[in-house]
Design a protein around this motif. Structure first.
Motif, PDB file in Angstrom:
ATOM      1  N   GLU A 153       0.099   0.155  12.540  1.00 13.71           N
ATOM      2  CA  GLU A 153       0.216   0.876  11.261  1.00 13.71           C
ATOM      3  C   GLU A 153       1.547   0.579  10.580  1.00 13.71           C
ATOM      4  O   GLU A 153       1.614   0.415   9.362  1.00 13.71           O
ATOM      5  CB  GLU A 153       0.089   2.386  11.497  1.00 13.71           C
ATOM      6  CG  GLU A 153      -1.323   2.864  11.742  1.00 13.71           C
ATOM      7  CD  GLU A 153      -1.405   4.379  11.815  1.00 13.71           C
ATOM      8  OE1 GLU A 153      -1.873   5.008  10.844  1.00 13.71           O
ATOM      9  OE2 GLU A 153      -0.977   4.937  12.836  1.00 13.71           O
TER      10      GLU A 153
ATOM     11  N   LYS B  36       1.658  -2.836   8.830  1.00 20.19           N
ATOM     12  CA  LYS B  36       1.003  -2.765   7.520  1.00 20.19           C
ATOM     13  C   LYS B  36       1.862  -1.986   6.523  1.00 20.19           C
ATOM     14  O   LYS B  36       1.984  -2.363   5.351  1.00 20.19           O
ATOM     15  CB  LYS B  36      -0.368  -2.103   7.667  1.00 20.19           C
ATOM     16  CG  LYS B  36      -1.147  -2.022   6.371  1.00 20.19           C
ATOM     17  CD  LYS B  36      -2.502  -1.345   6.588  1.00 20.19           C
ATOM     18  CE  LYS B  36      -3.259  -1.219   5.264  1.00 20.19           C
ATOM     19  NZ  LYS B  36      -4.560  -0.514   5.456  1.00 20.19           N
ATOM     20  N   HIS B  37       2.482  -0.897   7.007  1.00 19.48           N
ATOM     21  CA  HIS B  37       3.333  -0.067   6.148  1.00 19.48           C
ATOM     22  C   HIS B  37       4.524  -0.871   5.619  1.00 19.48           C
ATOM     23  O   HIS B  37       4.892  -0.758   4.441  1.00 19.48           O
ATOM     24  CB  HIS B  37       3.823   1.140   6.960  1.00 19.48           C
ATOM     25  CG  HIS B  37       4.592   2.143   6.176  1.00 19.48           C
ATOM     26  ND1 HIS B  37       4.108   2.781   5.048  1.00 19.48           N
ATOM     27  CD2 HIS B  37       5.855   2.640   6.357  1.00 19.48           C
ATOM     28  CE1 HIS B  37       5.008   3.615   4.579  1.00 19.48           C
ATOM     29  NE2 HIS B  37       6.079   3.547   5.353  1.00 19.48           N
TER      30      HIS B  37
ATOM     31  N   GLU C  79      -4.476   9.241   4.366  1.00 22.26           N
ATOM     32  CA  GLU C  79      -4.513   7.779   4.314  1.00 22.26           C
ATOM     33  C   GLU C  79      -3.193   7.260   3.758  1.00 22.26           C
ATOM     34  O   GLU C  79      -2.388   8.022   3.233  1.00 22.26           O
ATOM     35  CB  GLU C  79      -5.682   7.291   3.450  1.00 22.26           C
ATOM     36  CG  GLU C  79      -5.659   7.821   2.033  1.00 22.26           C
ATOM     37  CD  GLU C  79      -6.893   7.419   1.237  1.00 22.26           C
ATOM     38  OE1 GLU C  79      -6.831   7.503  -0.004  1.00 22.26           O
ATOM     39  OE2 GLU C  79      -7.905   7.020   1.849  1.00 22.26           O
ATOM     40  N   GLY C  80      -2.977   5.968   3.928  1.00 18.32           N
ATOM     41  CA  GLY C  80      -1.775   5.340   3.379  1.00 18.32           C
ATOM     42  C   GLY C  80      -0.493   5.880   3.984  1.00 18.32           C
ATOM     43  O   GLY C  80      -0.396   6.112   5.194  1.00 18.32           O
ATOM     44  N   TYR C  81       0.500   6.098   3.133  1.00 20.68           N
ATOM     45  CA  TYR C  81       1.822   6.581   3.528  1.00 20.68           C
ATOM     46  C   TYR C  81       1.719   7.862   4.345  1.00 20.68           C
ATOM     47  O   TYR C  81       2.351   7.996   5.399  1.00 20.68           O
ATOM     48  CB  TYR C  81       2.635   6.808   2.253  1.00 20.68           C
ATOM     49  CG  TYR C  81       4.018   7.403   2.417  1.00 20.68           C
ATOM     50  CD1 TYR C  81       5.151   6.632   2.203  1.00 20.68           C
ATOM     51  CD2 TYR C  81       4.200   8.752   2.718  1.00 20.68           C
ATOM     52  CE1 TYR C  81       6.433   7.170   2.304  1.00 20.68           C
ATOM     53  CE2 TYR C  81       5.466   9.302   2.840  1.00 20.68           C
ATOM     54  CZ  TYR C  81       6.581   8.509   2.619  1.00 20.68           C
ATOM     55  OH  TYR C  81       7.842   9.058   2.733  1.00 20.68           O
ATOM     56  N   ASP C  82       0.892   8.817   3.877  1.00 18.89           N
ATOM     57  CA  ASP C  82       0.794  10.112   4.551  1.00 18.89           C
ATOM     58  C   ASP C  82       0.246   9.970   5.969  1.00 18.89           C
ATOM     59  O   ASP C  82       0.724  10.625   6.899  1.00 18.89           O
ATOM     60  CB  ASP C  82      -0.095  11.061   3.750  1.00 18.89           C
ATOM     61  CG  ASP C  82       0.545  11.479   2.433  1.00 18.89           C
ATOM     62  OD1 ASP C  82       1.787  11.429   2.340  1.00 18.89           O
ATOM     63  OD2 ASP C  82      -0.199  11.847   1.508  1.00 18.89           O
ATOM     64  N   ARG C  83      -0.743   9.103   6.156  1.00 25.77           N
ATOM     65  CA  ARG C  83      -1.341   8.926   7.486  1.00 25.77           C
ATOM     66  C   ARG C  83      -0.338   8.271   8.439  1.00 25.77           C
ATOM     67  O   ARG C  83      -0.248   8.648   9.607  1.00 25.77           O
ATOM     68  CB  ARG C  83      -2.605   8.077   7.378  1.00 25.77           C
ATOM     69  CG  ARG C  83      -3.272   7.761   8.719  1.00 25.77           C
ATOM     70  CD  ARG C  83      -3.687   9.036   9.448  1.00 25.77           C
ATOM     71  NE  ARG C  83      -4.219   8.741  10.774  1.00 25.77           N
ATOM     72  CZ  ARG C  83      -5.513   8.584  11.049  1.00 25.77           C
ATOM     73  NH1 ARG C  83      -6.416   8.693  10.080  1.00 25.77           N
ATOM     74  NH2 ARG C  83      -5.903   8.334  12.281  1.00 25.77           N
TER      75      ARG C  83
ATOM     76  N   GLU D   7       3.453  -3.300   2.908  1.00 27.21           N
ATOM     77  CA  GLU D   7       3.194  -2.649   1.614  1.00 27.21           C
ATOM     78  C   GLU D   7       4.464  -2.108   0.970  1.00 27.21           C
ATOM     79  O   GLU D   7       4.472  -1.818  -0.228  1.00 27.21           O
ATOM     80  CB  GLU D   7       2.189  -1.512   1.814  1.00 27.21           C
ATOM     81  CG  GLU D   7       0.805  -1.999   2.247  1.00 27.21           C
ATOM     82  CD  GLU D   7      -0.136  -0.855   2.594  1.00 27.21           C
ATOM     83  OE1 GLU D   7       0.366   0.297   2.694  1.00 27.21           O
ATOM     84  OE2 GLU D   7      -1.336  -1.105   2.774  1.00 27.21           O
ATOM     85  N   ASN D   8       5.533  -1.923   1.755  1.00 28.04           N
ATOM     86  CA  ASN D   8       6.800  -1.373   1.240  1.00 28.04           C
ATOM     87  C   ASN D   8       7.968  -2.236   1.731  1.00 28.04           C
ATOM     88  O   ASN D   8       8.809  -1.773   2.499  1.00 28.04           O
ATOM     89  CB  ASN D   8       6.980   0.074   1.689  1.00 28.04           C
ATOM     90  CG  ASN D   8       5.815   0.964   1.282  1.00 28.04           C
ATOM     91  OD1 ASN D   8       5.708   1.397   0.142  1.00 28.04           O
ATOM     92  ND2 ASN D   8       4.925   1.231   2.236  1.00 28.04           N
TER      93      ASN D   8
ATOM     94  N   ARG E 101       9.192   9.512  -2.784  1.00 31.85           N
ATOM     95  CA  ARG E 101       8.307   8.829  -3.745  1.00 31.85           C
ATOM     96  C   ARG E 101       8.322   9.448  -5.132  1.00 31.85           C
ATOM     97  O   ARG E 101       7.723   8.900  -6.054  1.00 31.85           O
ATOM     98  CB  ARG E 101       6.873   8.835  -3.194  1.00 31.85           C
ATOM     99  CG  ARG E 101       6.705   7.980  -1.952  1.00 31.85           C
ATOM    100  CD  ARG E 101       5.298   8.072  -1.408  1.00 31.85           C
ATOM    101  NE  ARG E 101       5.029   9.382  -0.806  1.00 31.85           N
ATOM    102  CZ  ARG E 101       3.849   9.774  -0.349  1.00 31.85           C
ATOM    103  NH1 ARG E 101       2.814   8.961  -0.440  1.00 31.85           N
ATOM    104  NH2 ARG E 101       3.694  10.963   0.195  1.00 31.85           N
TER     105      ARG E 101
END
Length: 281
Positions: A167, A170-171, A109-113, A174-175, A185
């Motif tokens: 995606e 959204k990424h 999920e998140g960054y990794d996904r 968030e960044n 990170r």
């Protein structure tokens, strides 16, 4: 006339492997065919794959071709060397299971996904994905500019899959302050370009491993157990049994305690490129 990345790889291989073997102060004119053959055998003894050794030999050959062109040597010793030990370079790679890819995606999920989907929906090489900047992405029209890798003229413009584009929107939200899409990170690399992605793929293997009895994923617990009394210990020696208390590492399910463990999905960045090519085909 070579790209920056080719030259960086050349320097890395020479500093890491060639110079320690041949010696930094060795003249190129003193390196003979036999020395090249000994270098090849030394790499095989280290357990290096034939394909990788062939790449080292290619770098050596390139260096001697340059020296030959500059009049520094009379011949290229690599050309006459016996390379039969590394002739067989065909990889024996097991077939990819697309259901394993979906399983791997489901535990992220998140960054990794986003990174995982970016790799499998674009087919980029690891280094290409690592150095993509937001200025290379046209989210409005759904296009991605891929800077050239092997030659600086090999730039490409490729379409973004709609799901991946969403995606990335959204990424970015968030960044907003990052220059790179997939920045470091950790405290040492925060906000900067990074190279290794081993932690992500180790995480996938860990989270997709599960219990063969209760079928729960990501529930494995690593323990050190005394072979004499069976007690779980936190050191490399059991204090209760003294010198006789040898300790071994075990894995069990944290939910039901079973030791019937099923291994997780093992992927590498190169596999994501293969997955992309398979899907396109």
């Amino acid at each position: 006339g070579r790209s920056k990345w080719r030259l960086d790889g050349l320097r890395w291989n020479f500093n890491k492997f060639m110079l320690p073997f041949f010696g930094e102060n060795t003249l190129v004119t003193t390196i003979k065919r036999k020395d090249v053959e000994e270098f090849v055998l030394a790499q095989k003894q280290r357990g290096v794959k034939n394909k990788t050794i062939w790449n080292y030999v290619t770098d050596l050959r390139a260096m001697f071709n340059w020296a030959l062109k500059e009049g520094l040597v009379a011949s290229n010793p690599v050309s006459g060397a016996d390379l039969d030990p590394i002739r067989n370079r065909k990889p024996h790679k097991p077939a990819l299971k697309l259901e394993d890819v979906e399983l791997a995606a489901s535990v992220l999920e998140g960054y990794d996904r986003v990174y995982f989907d970016f790799m499998r929906y674009t087919g980029l090489r690891k280094d290409e994905a690592n150095r993509v900047r937001w200025e290379d992405v046209d989210l409005a029209n759904g296009w991605l500019h891929v800077p050239g890798t092997k030659t600086e003229e090999s730039d490409a413009i490729i379409p973004l899959a709609p799901a991946l584009r969403d995606e990335l929107v959204k990424h970015l939200r968030e960044n907003p302050d990052s220059e790179y899409l997939f920045f470091g990170r950790s405290a040492q690399t925060k906000g900067r370009k990074i190279y290794s992605r081993s932690r992500l793929f180790e995480k996938i293997t860990r989270l997709t491993a599960g219990c063969g009895d209760c079928r729960r994923l990501g529930s494995l617990v690593n323990e050190k157990v005394c072979t004499t009394c069976g007690v779980v210990v936190h050191r490399n020696r059991c204090s209760k049994c003294g010198p006789a208390g040898a300790v071994i590492k075990k894995q069990r399910c944290g939910r039901c305690g079973s030791e019937n463990i099923q291994s997780g999905v093992k992927l590498k960045p190169k596999d994501m490129r293969d997955i992309f090519a398979t899907e396109v085909a």
